[in-house]
Design a protein around this motif. Structure first.
Motif, PDB file in Angstrom:
ATOM      1  N   LEU A 182       0.598  -1.445  -0.185  1.00  0.00           N
ATOM      2  CA  LEU A 182       0.151   0.110  -0.035  1.00  0.00           C
ATOM      3  C   LEU A 182       0.450   0.954   0.047  1.00  0.00           C
ATOM      4  O   LEU A 182       0.162   2.310  -0.401  1.00  0.00           O
ATOM      5  CB  LEU A 182      -1.069   0.359   0.989  1.00  0.00           C
ATOM      6  N   GLU A 183       2.202   0.936  -0.355  1.00  0.00           N
ATOM      7  CA  GLU A 183       3.227   2.246   0.066  1.00  0.00           C
ATOM      8  C   GLU A 183       3.139   3.708  -0.951  1.00  0.00           C
ATOM      9  O   GLU A 183       2.909   4.756  -0.474  1.00  0.00           O
ATOM     10  CB  GLU A 183       4.374   1.949   0.080  1.00  0.00           C
ATOM     11  N   GLU A 184       2.203   3.205  -2.362  1.00  0.00           N
ATOM     12  CA  GLU A 184       2.294   3.809  -3.444  1.00  0.00           C
ATOM     13  C   GLU A 184       0.585   4.833  -3.192  1.00  0.00           C
ATOM     14  O   GLU A 184       0.779   5.557  -3.586  1.00  0.00           O
ATOM     15  CB  GLU A 184       2.584   3.152  -4.465  1.00  0.00           C
ATOM     16  N   MET A 185       0.023   4.309  -2.009  1.00  0.00           N
ATOM     17  CA  MET A 185      -1.226   5.236  -2.107  1.00  0.00           C
ATOM     18  C   MET A 185      -1.185   6.857  -1.275  1.00  0.00           C
ATOM     19  O   MET A 185      -1.485   7.760  -0.714  1.00  0.00           O
ATOM     20  CB  MET A 185      -2.384   4.872  -1.355  1.00  0.00           C
ATOM     21  N   PHE A 186       0.243   6.437   0.061  1.00  0.00           N
ATOM     22  CA  PHE A 186       0.261   7.843   1.090  1.00  0.00           C
ATOM     23  C   PHE A 186       1.159   8.443  -0.153  1.00  0.00           C
ATOM     24  O   PHE A 186       2.294   8.283  -0.776  1.00  0.00           O
ATOM     25  CB  PHE A 186       1.352   6.837   1.712  1.00  0.00           C
ATOM     26  N   PRO A 187       1.093   9.729   0.137  1.00  0.00           N
ATOM     27  CA  PRO A 187       2.003  10.378  -0.606  1.00  0.00           C
ATOM     28  C   PRO A 187       3.664  10.393   0.377  1.00  0.00           C
ATOM     29  O   PRO A 187       3.527   9.439   1.221  1.00  0.00           O
ATOM     30  CB  PRO A 187       1.313  12.250   0.343  1.00  0.00           C
ATOM     31  N   ALA A 188       4.353  10.790  -0.166  1.00  0.00           N
ATOM     32  CA  ALA A 188       5.627  10.763   0.547  1.00  0.00           C
ATOM     33  C   ALA A 188       5.359  11.011   1.908  1.00  0.00           C
ATOM     34  O   ALA A 188       6.740  10.392   2.963  1.00  0.00           O
ATOM     35  CB  ALA A 188       6.915  11.455  -0.162  1.00  0.00           C
ATOM     36  N   VAL A 239       4.292  11.464   4.165  1.00  0.00           N
ATOM     37  CA  VAL A 239       2.967  10.501   5.024  1.00  0.00           C
ATOM     38  C   VAL A 239       3.195   9.245   5.619  1.00  0.00           C
ATOM     39  O   VAL A 239       4.023   8.768   6.280  1.00  0.00           O
ATOM     40  CB  VAL A 239       1.299  10.229   4.628  1.00  0.00           C
ATOM     41  N   LYS A 240       3.853   8.875   4.043  1.00  0.00           N
ATOM     42  CA  LYS A 240       4.635   7.383   4.034  1.00  0.00           C
ATOM     43  C   LYS A 240       5.387   7.979   4.736  1.00  0.00           C
ATOM     44  O   LYS A 240       5.818   6.333   5.703  1.00  0.00           O
ATOM     45  CB  LYS A 240       4.642   6.995   2.633  1.00  0.00           C
ATOM     46  N   ASN A 294       8.638   5.426   9.659  1.00  0.00           N
ATOM     47  CA  ASN A 294       9.451   5.961  11.559  1.00  0.00           C
ATOM     48  C   ASN A 294       8.186   5.247  12.511  1.00  0.00           C
ATOM     49  O   ASN A 294       9.150   4.954  13.349  1.00  0.00           O
ATOM     50  CB  ASN A 294       9.350   7.593  10.684  1.00  0.00           C
ATOM     51  N   ARG A 295       7.115   6.016  12.325  1.00  0.00           N
ATOM     52  CA  ARG A 295       6.553   6.131  13.457  1.00  0.00           C
ATOM     53  C   ARG A 295       6.447   3.894  13.723  1.00  0.00           C
ATOM     54  O   ARG A 295       6.678   3.901  15.199  1.00  0.00           O
ATOM     55  CB  ARG A 295       4.917   6.111  13.170  1.00  0.00           C
ATOM     56  N   ILE A 296       6.317   3.586  12.766  1.00  0.00           N
ATOM     57  CA  ILE A 296       6.413   1.950  12.977  1.00  0.00           C
ATOM     58  C   ILE A 296       8.000   1.510  13.889  1.00  0.00           C
ATOM     59  O   ILE A 296       7.816   0.602  14.298  1.00  0.00           O
ATOM     60  CB  ILE A 296       6.334   0.476  12.164  1.00  0.00           C
ATOM     61  N   MET A 297       9.202   1.734  13.347  1.00  0.00           N
ATOM     62  CA  MET A 297      10.940   1.499  13.321  1.00  0.00           C
ATOM     63  C   MET A 297      10.762   2.001  15.012  1.00  0.00           C
ATOM     64  O   MET A 297      11.062   1.252  15.501  1.00  0.00           O
ATOM     65  CB  MET A 297      11.156   2.520  12.137  1.00  0.00           C
ATOM     66  N   VAL A 298       9.783   3.001  15.129  1.00  0.00           N
ATOM     67  CA  VAL A 298      10.241   3.431  16.359  1.00  0.00           C
ATOM     68  C   VAL A 298       9.424   3.125  17.699  1.00  0.00           C
ATOM     69  O   VAL A 298       9.832   3.664  19.142  1.00  0.00           O
ATOM     70  CB  VAL A 298      10.090   4.793  16.910  1.00  0.00           C
ATOM     71  N   THR A 299       8.183   2.583  17.266  1.00  0.00           N
ATOM     72  CA  THR A 299       7.139   1.780  18.351  1.00  0.00           C
ATOM     73  C   THR A 299       8.040   0.649  19.200  1.00  0.00           C
ATOM     74  O   THR A 299       8.729   0.337  18.301  1.00  0.00           O
ATOM     75  CB  THR A 299       6.411   1.765  17.737  1.00  0.00           C
ATOM     76  N   LYS A 300       7.618   0.888  20.203  1.00  0.00           N
ATOM     77  CA  LYS A 300       8.914  -0.711  20.810  1.00  0.00           C
ATOM     78  C   LYS A 300       8.326  -2.502  20.260  1.00  0.00           C
ATOM     79  O   LYS A 300       6.724  -2.253  20.195  1.00  0.00           O
ATOM     80  CB  LYS A 300       8.116  -0.701  22.686  1.00  0.00           C
ATOM     81  N   THR A 301       9.389  -2.886  19.832  1.00  0.00           N
ATOM     82  CA  THR A 301       8.699  -3.890  19.340  1.00  0.00           C
ATOM     83  C   THR A 301       8.334  -5.395  20.127  1.00  0.00           C
ATOM     84  O   THR A 301       6.694  -5.785  19.992  1.00  0.00           O
ATOM     85  CB  THR A 301      10.039  -4.944  18.885  1.00  0.00           C
ATOM     86  N   ALA A 302       8.033  -5.270  21.729  1.00  0.00           N
ATOM     87  CA  ALA A 302       7.580  -5.377  22.510  1.00  0.00           C
ATOM     88  C   ALA A 302       6.026  -4.876  22.781  1.00  0.00           C
ATOM     89  O   ALA A 302       5.425  -5.755  23.420  1.00  0.00           O
ATOM     90  CB  ALA A 302       8.283  -5.551  23.834  1.00  0.00           C
TER      91      ALA A 302
END
Length: 273
Positions: A169-175, A177-178, A183-191
């Motif tokens: 779905l990456e292409e549906m987001f403006p740059a 927003v993507k 980045n939000r998922i990357m810095v969310t605690k994996t636990a």
């Protein structure tokens, strides 16, 4: 409207939150709780409309979410349960609205957290909106099997989850927003992500318990939500409350159709008060 981005301290750590206040008289306080891989930012698009209607709006990133504290690692997964998140919400309310009954909105997984908080103390809430949220862990409707998420994370990290959830779905987001979402998922605690997947997957249907609280409730969803809309309609029927469809929206009407969603909420709040 004035918007303040800040942090607040609860017993389990600091949480990031925002407070949007009207320029005129305040009719009441609204607290909105985000869902899986979400954050306080999910409700910022609603701030101009909610405050224009005269309400103070507060949202926060839950423990372990974007910009909030939280433990990490396999040993910390047990800290991220619906029961513990609900207790966190009670602490947040004591900080941001002490002694005040509030309007409560829970989105997606946040709907399960807020439900537990309402069941813990119904007297704390003027009313409650369930937004794009399933009644149990068996009715989530996601493309990714939530029971497989922990192993996916331990094998490939948060990057693997991003690819599984958003890769097609990456292409549906403006740059911009993507970039923010990734980045939000990357810095969310994996636990946090693993713990939510486990606690959500094990969550039973508690709709009958919720109906018994007597709290005024509204159920709302985007017309194209991935959580089956017919399941959410059935929840409203079991509760004996109104169900509202937000046309032109999928799982996040708070971001896709914030003005339209706010109108539905304001009408509901007006009926309750």
């Amino acid at each position: 409207m004035t918007v303040n981005l800040s942090r607040l301290e609860i017993s389990r750590g600091e949480l990031s939150y925002f407070e949007a206040t009207p320029d005129a008289e305040v009719k009441g306080t609204v607290v909105m709780v985000p869902g899986f891989t979400g954050s306080r930012e999910d409700f910022l698009p609603m701030a101009p409309f909610v405050t224009a209607a005269g309400y103070r709006l507060i949202s926060y990133s839950q423990l372990g979410q974007y910009d909030s504290d939280g433990p990490d690692g396999r040993d910390a997964v047990g800290e991220y349960t619906i029961a513990k998140f609900a207790l966190d919400l009670a602490e947040v309310l004591d900080k941001v609205a002490p002694g005040e009954k509030v309007h409560l909105v829970g989105h997606s997984f946040g709907g399960l957290v807020t439900r537990a908080a309402v069941l813990n103390d119904p007297s704390r809430f003027l009313d409650y909106v369930i937004l794009d949220s399933p009644p149990s862990g068996q009715t989530v409707g996601t493309a990714v099997d939530i029971t497989q998420i922990p192993e996916l994370l331990w094998a490939g990290g948060n990057e693997a989850l991003w690819t599984a959830m958003f890769g097609t779905l990456e292409e549906m987001f403006p740059a911009p927003v993507k970039e923010f979402l990734r980045n939000r998922i990357m810095v969310t605690k994996t636990a946090n992500i693993a713990g939510i997947a486990l606690t959500m997957g094990a969550e039973p249907d508690r709709v009958d318990e919720l109906a018994a609280t007597g709290v005024p409730i509204l159920v709302a969803a985007g017309a194209d939500d991935f959580v089956p809309v017919d399941v959410q309609i059935e929840v409203a029927a079991r509760l004996g409350v109104k169900f509202e469809i937000i046309e032109g929206a999928a799982h996040t009407p708070n971001e896709e159709k914030p003005e339209e969603l706010t109108k539905v909420l304001v009408d509901f709040w007006g009926e309750v008060v």
